[in-house]
Design a protein around this motif. Structure first.
Motif, PDB file in Angstrom:
ATOM      1  N   ALA A  92       0.831  -1.209   0.000  1.00 44.23           N
ATOM      2  CA  ALA A  92       0.000   0.000   0.000  1.00 44.23           C
ATOM      3  C   ALA A  92       0.863   1.255   0.000  1.00 44.23           C
ATOM      4  CB  ALA A  92      -0.940  -0.008   1.205  1.00 44.23           C
ATOM      5  N   GLU A  93       1.912   1.247   0.803  1.00 40.09           N
ATOM      6  CA  GLU A  93       2.835   2.392   0.809  1.00 40.09           C
ATOM      7  C   GLU A  93       3.477   2.582  -0.563  1.00 40.09           C
ATOM      8  OE1 GLU A  93       7.321   3.304   2.013  1.00 40.09           O
ATOM      9  OE2 GLU A  93       6.239   2.218   3.577  1.00 40.09           O
ATOM     10  N   ALA A  94       3.872   1.477  -1.188  1.00 37.75           N
ATOM     11  CA  ALA A  94       4.602   1.540  -2.458  1.00 37.75           C
ATOM     12  C   ALA A  94       3.731   2.028  -3.612  1.00 37.75           C
ATOM     13  CB  ALA A  94       5.193   0.169  -2.790  1.00 37.75           C
ATOM     14  N   VAL A  95       2.424   1.707  -3.593  1.00 36.96           N
ATOM     15  CA  VAL A  95       1.566   2.056  -4.737  1.00 36.96           C
ATOM     16  C   VAL A  95       0.809   3.355  -4.552  1.00 36.96           C
ATOM     17  CG1 VAL A  95       1.246  -0.384  -5.325  1.00 36.96           C
ATOM     18  CG2 VAL A  95      -0.506   0.794  -3.964  1.00 36.96           C
ATOM     19  N   HIS A 144     -14.252  -9.001 -15.591  1.00 39.31           N
ATOM     20  CA  HIS A 144     -15.669  -9.336 -15.707  1.00 39.31           C
ATOM     21  C   HIS A 144     -16.503  -8.720 -14.586  1.00 39.31           C
ATOM     22  CE1 HIS A 144     -14.603 -12.109 -18.893  1.00 39.31           C
ATOM     23  NE2 HIS A 144     -13.728 -12.691 -18.102  1.00 39.31           N
ATOM     24  N   ASP A 145     -15.881  -7.892 -13.759  1.00 39.58           N
ATOM     25  CA  ASP A 145     -16.568  -7.286 -12.607  1.00 39.58           C
ATOM     26  C   ASP A 145     -17.057  -5.892 -12.990  1.00 39.58           C
ATOM     27  OD1 ASP A 145     -17.482  -6.850 -10.004  1.00 39.58           O
ATOM     28  OD2 ASP A 145     -15.541  -6.100  -9.332  1.00 39.58           O
ATOM     29  N   ASP A 146     -18.097  -5.848 -13.845  1.00 37.63           N
ATOM     30  CA  ASP A 146     -18.580  -4.564 -14.379  1.00 37.63           C
ATOM     31  C   ASP A 146     -19.088  -3.627 -13.285  1.00 37.63           C
ATOM     32  OD1 ASP A 146     -17.981  -5.422 -16.942  1.00 37.63           O
ATOM     33  OD2 ASP A 146     -19.954  -6.331 -17.234  1.00 37.63           O
ATOM     34  N   LYS A 147     -19.663  -4.184 -12.228  1.00 41.38           N
ATOM     35  CA  LYS A 147     -20.221  -3.357 -11.151  1.00 41.38           C
ATOM     36  C   LYS A 147     -19.185  -2.989 -10.092  1.00 41.38           C
ATOM     37  CE  LYS A 147     -24.864  -5.342 -11.630  1.00 41.38           C
ATOM     38  NZ  LYS A 147     -25.935  -6.122 -10.949  1.00 41.38           N
ATOM     39  N   LYS A 148     -17.964  -3.458 -10.276  1.00 43.74           N
ATOM     40  CA  LYS A 148     -16.873  -3.189  -9.344  1.00 43.74           C
ATOM     41  C   LYS A 148     -17.254  -3.580  -7.911  1.00 43.74           C
ATOM     42  CE  LYS A 148     -14.513   0.270 -12.112  1.00 43.74           C
ATOM     43  NZ  LYS A 148     -13.855   1.588 -12.164  1.00 43.74           N
ATOM     44  N   GLU A 149     -17.827  -4.789  -7.785  1.00 45.60           N
ATOM     45  CA  GLU A 149     -18.231  -5.304  -6.471  1.00 45.60           C
ATOM     46  C   GLU A 149     -17.085  -6.009  -5.752  1.00 45.60           C
ATOM     47  OE1 GLU A 149     -22.911  -6.403  -7.132  1.00 45.60           O
ATOM     48  OE2 GLU A 149     -21.431  -7.831  -7.859  1.00 45.60           O
ATOM     49  N   ILE A 150     -16.082  -6.432  -6.500  1.00 46.00           N
ATOM     50  CA  ILE A 150     -14.995  -7.234  -5.930  1.00 46.00           C
ATOM     51  C   ILE A 150     -13.838  -6.317  -5.526  1.00 46.00           C
ATOM     52  CG2 ILE A 150     -13.326  -9.057  -6.411  1.00 46.00           C
ATOM     53  CD1 ILE A 150     -15.414 -10.112  -8.497  1.00 46.00           C
ATOM     54  N   ASP A 151     -13.432  -6.421  -4.260  1.00 45.88           N
ATOM     55  CA  ASP A 151     -12.317  -5.611  -3.771  1.00 45.88           C
ATOM     56  C   ASP A 151     -10.978  -6.289  -4.029  1.00 45.88           C
ATOM     57  OD1 ASP A 151     -13.776  -3.366  -2.387  1.00 45.88           O
ATOM     58  OD2 ASP A 151     -14.666  -5.078  -1.351  1.00 45.88           O
ATOM     59  N   LEU A 152     -10.961  -7.607  -3.862  1.00 44.29           N
ATOM     60  CA  LEU A 152      -9.747  -8.349  -4.169  1.00 44.29           C
ATOM     61  C   LEU A 152     -10.087  -9.781  -4.547  1.00 44.29           C
ATOM     62  CD1 LEU A 152      -7.914  -9.396  -0.914  1.00 44.29           C
ATOM     63  CD2 LEU A 152      -9.774  -7.763  -0.798  1.00 44.29           C
ATOM     64  N   ALA A 153      -9.145 -10.430  -5.210  1.00 43.13           N
ATOM     65  CA  ALA A 153      -9.311 -11.825  -5.627  1.00 43.13           C
ATOM     66  C   ALA A 153      -8.085 -12.602  -5.178  1.00 43.13           C
ATOM     67  CB  ALA A 153      -9.470 -11.915  -7.144  1.00 43.13           C
ATOM     68  N   SER A 154      -8.295 -13.899  -4.917  1.00 44.85           N
ATOM     69  CA  SER A 154      -7.187 -14.735  -4.495  1.00 44.85           C
ATOM     70  C   SER A 154      -7.430 -16.175  -4.938  1.00 44.85           C
ATOM     71  CB  SER A 154      -7.004 -14.648  -2.973  1.00 44.85           C
ATOM     72  OG  SER A 154      -5.766 -15.197  -2.594  1.00 44.85           O
ATOM     73  N   LEU A 155      -6.453 -17.046  -4.664  1.00 46.59           N
ATOM     74  CA  LEU A 155      -6.490 -18.415  -5.174  1.00 46.59           C
ATOM     75  C   LEU A 155      -6.665 -19.433  -4.051  1.00 46.59           C
ATOM     76  CD1 LEU A 155      -3.508 -18.272  -7.688  1.00 46.59           C
ATOM     77  CD2 LEU A 155      -5.907 -18.471  -8.300  1.00 46.59           C
ATOM     78  N   MET A 156      -7.288 -20.551  -4.397  1.00 48.85           N
ATOM     79  CA  MET A 156      -7.406 -21.667  -3.461  1.00 48.85           C
ATOM     80  C   MET A 156      -7.201 -22.978  -4.216  1.00 48.85           C
ATOM     81  SD  MET A 156     -11.526 -21.618  -2.759  1.00 48.85           S
ATOM     82  CE  MET A 156     -12.713 -21.955  -4.101  1.00 48.85           C
ATOM     83  N   LYS A 210      -6.675  -0.912  -6.339  1.00 46.35           N
ATOM     84  CA  LYS A 210      -5.759  -0.036  -5.613  1.00 46.35           C
ATOM     85  C   LYS A 210      -6.427   0.543  -4.367  1.00 46.35           C
ATOM     86  CE  LYS A 210      -3.063   4.220  -5.965  1.00 46.35           C
ATOM     87  NZ  LYS A 210      -2.642   5.365  -6.810  1.00 46.35           N
ATOM     88  N   GLN A 211      -7.695   0.945  -4.483  1.00 48.23           N
ATOM     89  CA  GLN A 211      -8.368   1.572  -3.347  1.00 48.23           C
ATOM     90  C   GLN A 211      -8.502   0.620  -2.165  1.00 48.23           C
ATOM     91  OE1 GLN A 211      -9.091   4.940  -3.247  1.00 48.23           O
ATOM     92  NE2 GLN A 211      -9.289   4.433  -1.079  1.00 48.23           N
ATOM     93  N   ALA A 212      -8.716  -0.665  -2.447  1.00 46.34           N
ATOM     94  CA  ALA A 212      -8.826  -1.649  -1.364  1.00 46.34           C
ATOM     95  C   ALA A 212      -7.527  -1.722  -0.571  1.00 46.34           C
ATOM     96  CB  ALA A 212      -9.182  -3.018  -1.927  1.00 46.34           C
ATOM     97  N   LEU A 213      -6.398  -1.631  -1.265  1.00 44.14           N
ATOM     98  CA  LEU A 213      -5.104  -1.629  -0.591  1.00 44.14           C
ATOM     99  C   LEU A 213      -4.925  -0.388   0.269  1.00 44.14           C
ATOM    100  CD1 LEU A 213      -2.348  -2.810  -3.096  1.00 44.14           C
ATOM    101  CD2 LEU A 213      -2.695  -3.633  -0.776  1.00 44.14           C
ATOM    102  N   LEU A 214      -5.290   0.778  -0.276  1.00 42.37           N
ATOM    103  CA  LEU A 214      -5.129   2.021   0.476  1.00 42.37           C
ATOM    104  C   LEU A 214      -6.045   2.024   1.697  1.00 42.37           C
ATOM    105  CD1 LEU A 214      -4.858   4.628  -2.434  1.00 42.37           C
ATOM    106  CD2 LEU A 214      -3.031   3.402  -1.243  1.00 42.37           C
ATOM    107  N   ASP A 215      -7.248   1.466   1.539  1.00 46.13           N
ATOM    108  CA  ASP A 215      -8.161   1.352   2.684  1.00 46.13           C
ATOM    109  C   ASP A 215      -7.566   0.442   3.760  1.00 46.13           C
ATOM    110  OD1 ASP A 215      -9.958   2.950   1.358  1.00 46.13           O
ATOM    111  OD2 ASP A 215     -11.286   1.305   0.743  1.00 46.13           O
ATOM    112  N   PHE A 216      -6.978  -0.671   3.325  1.00 46.71           N
ATOM    113  CA  PHE A 216      -6.413  -1.654   4.257  1.00 46.71           C
ATOM    114  C   PHE A 216      -5.400  -1.006   5.192  1.00 46.71           C
ATOM    115  CE2 PHE A 216      -3.243  -4.770   5.535  1.00 46.71           C
ATOM    116  CZ  PHE A 216      -3.982  -5.883   5.870  1.00 46.71           C
ATOM    117  N   GLU A 217      -4.538  -0.177   4.628  1.00 43.68           N
ATOM    118  CA  GLU A 217      -3.468   0.427   5.424  1.00 43.68           C
ATOM    119  C   GLU A 217      -4.028   1.326   6.527  1.00 43.68           C
ATOM    120  OE1 GLU A 217       0.855   2.481   4.534  1.00 43.68           O
ATOM    121  OE2 GLU A 217      -0.874   3.195   3.423  1.00 43.68           O
ATOM    122  N   TYR A 240     -13.869  -5.881   7.830  1.00 46.00           N
ATOM    123  CA  TYR A 240     -14.345  -4.551   7.455  1.00 46.00           C
ATOM    124  C   TYR A 240     -15.293  -4.574   6.258  1.00 46.00           C
ATOM    125  CZ  TYR A 240     -11.192  -2.311  10.779  1.00 46.00           C
ATOM    126  OH  TYR A 240     -10.561  -1.893  11.932  1.00 46.00           O
ATOM    127  N   GLY A 241     -15.777  -5.769   5.912  1.00 48.45           N
ATOM    128  CA  GLY A 241     -16.827  -5.858   4.899  1.00 48.45           C
ATOM    129  C   GLY A 241     -16.366  -5.857   3.456  1.00 48.45           C
TER     130      GLY A 241
END
Length: 242
Positions: free
Chosen positions: A81-84, A116-128, A184-191, A212-213
């Protein structure tokens, strides 16, 4: 959509000090990870972000890009977050510095989520990755994740989740792989968000997003890879490299 990769890299590590500078087939683990990430050709830029001059010099002296962290951080997300903060970027993909077998297929899957997230509902994605071995399911070093019917994360834990009270119920168990793609905003919020007690208890940083939802989309992959957390992992990686 501008997409970059950030590889957070601490020199000290409690379980395996200086693991990122260990030799893996003639190059350091961190350099192998950096080169593997660049070789996917998925990113506009790839950076290692580190608190260590040793790691910084290792990347820059081998023609790569690195950023020095200005301050101490509790997590890789804080460091990124600091770097970006001042970079013009839409999506940031966090690749762990101890994953020299990083490959294109898995990274592409998490990036596609945002296309594919036209409504920008997803803050982040990860793998399992699905796991079947009970020793691994019970291992606290393996972070498990459970998801809803749309593959949004419900919870992460070092304990077996769901708890197998009824082993005939057909539960599937998934290991969380430490690759994230963030808006990017999700990262800045996280910090800016203080750590809460659940994250502090489990020591799993992505729990903070859930507390934090924020919405985390999980993508299933079959690519296991090798994370180098212990000297034994390094020996396994050396055998695999051959």
């Amino acid at each position: 959509m501008k997409i970059i990769s950030m590889i957070p890299a601490r020199y000290s590590a409690s379980r395996f000090p200086a693991k990122l500078m260990q030799n893996l087939a003639g190059k350091s683990v961190i350099l192998r990870t950096y080169e593997a990430t660049v070789a996917t050709h998925l990113f506009d830029d790839v950076y290692v972000v580190t608190d260590s001059e040793i790691i910084f010099d290792e990347i820059v002296n081998n023609g790569g890009k690195a950023i020095m962290s200005k301050r101490e951080h509790q997590s890789g997300s804080d460091r990124i977050a600091e770097a970006v903060a001042d970079l013009d970027v839409d999506i940031v993909v966090n690749v762990q510095g101890d994953e020299p077998f990083t490959e294109r297929e898995s990274l592409q899957k998490v990036i596609e989520v945002f296309k594919h997230d036209d409504k920008k509902e997803i803050d982040l994605a990860s793998l399992m990755v699905e796991i079947h071995d009970w020793d691994e399911i019970n291992n606290p070093n393996t972070v498990k994740v459970i998801v809803d019917q749309n593959n949004f994360a419900l919870y992460f834990s070092r304990s077996p989740i769901p708890y197998p009270r009824d082993k005939e119920a057909g539960a599937r168990y998934f290991k969380h792989k430490g690759i994230y793609a963030f808006r990017k905003q999700a990262l800045l919020d996280f910090e800016k968000l203080p750590m809460q007690f659940i994250e502090a208890t489990e020591k799993i940083e992505c729990i903070r997003y859930l507390e934090y939802g924020k919405k985390i989309k999980m993508v299933e992959t079959t690519v296991e890879g090798v994370e180098i957390d212990t000297p034994e992992d390094l020996e396994r990686a050396k055998r695999l490299w051959k």
